[in-house]
Design a protein around this motif. Sequence first.
Motif, PDB file in Angstrom:
ATOM      1  N   LEU A 122      -2.964   9.080   5.851  1.00 61.96           N
ATOM      2  CA  LEU A 122      -2.345   7.763   5.984  1.00 61.96           C
ATOM      3  C   LEU A 122      -1.848   7.257   4.633  1.00 61.96           C
ATOM      4  N   MET A 123      -2.680   7.434   3.624  1.00 62.27           N
ATOM      5  CA  MET A 123      -2.312   6.967   2.287  1.00 62.27           C
ATOM      6  C   MET A 123      -1.132   7.765   1.724  1.00 62.27           C
ATOM      7  N   ALA A 124      -1.153   9.074   1.947  1.00 65.61           N
ATOM      8  CA  ALA A 124      -0.061   9.916   1.458  1.00 65.61           C
ATOM      9  C   ALA A 124       1.253   9.531   2.145  1.00 65.61           C
ATOM     10  N   ALA A 125       1.212   9.296   3.448  1.00 64.08           N
ATOM     11  CA  ALA A 125       2.423   8.926   4.186  1.00 64.08           C
ATOM     12  C   ALA A 125       2.951   7.576   3.715  1.00 64.08           C
ATOM     13  N   ALA A 126       2.067   6.624   3.466  1.00 67.47           N
ATOM     14  CA  ALA A 126       2.496   5.305   2.997  1.00 67.47           C
ATOM     15  C   ALA A 126       3.102   5.385   1.605  1.00 67.47           C
ATOM     16  N   ALA A 127       2.552   6.228   0.750  1.00 67.90           N
ATOM     17  CA  ALA A 127       3.079   6.377  -0.604  1.00 67.90           C
ATOM     18  C   ALA A 127       4.415   7.112  -0.598  1.00 67.90           C
ATOM     19  N   ALA A 128       4.621   8.008   0.370  1.00 66.99           N
ATOM     20  CA  ALA A 128       5.904   8.693   0.484  1.00 66.99           C
ATOM     21  C   ALA A 128       6.945   7.730   1.016  1.00 66.99           C
TER      22      ALA A 128
END
Length: 131
Positions: A122-128
Amino acid sequence: MATVVEPLPSLPLARVRLAPHSALPRRIDGAWWPRSRDLLGELPLLIGTLPRLWGQITAVTVNTAMWPMSPGRMLVANHVVLLRRSTGPYGRHTISLLSQGRGRRELLVVPPEVDAADAEPLMAAAAAGDR
């Protein structure tokens, strides 16, 4: 007799992933995964990890569903941060950070009870993020 000096306990690091800097606005500027729902304990850690480019955070808007208790303001790094509360479904899983002259940033808030296997993607997707 030698004196033993105990090291000072270190503060936990905020679990934050931010989108790369861009001149274009984003809907979500990254993600934050707090360790608890104690806003007074968690918010200073978050603000302390934000890039200087974001400026001094002067106001924060949180949703009452995620953060049930909060005062109207708090002192963070020797400056007052206004705490605003939202009650609607919009923004339930986000935190809005306002910096005068620098604008507003939105972070996805991953609830603290989510386990690492679910929080990390979730965090990786939000940062992308989308622009």
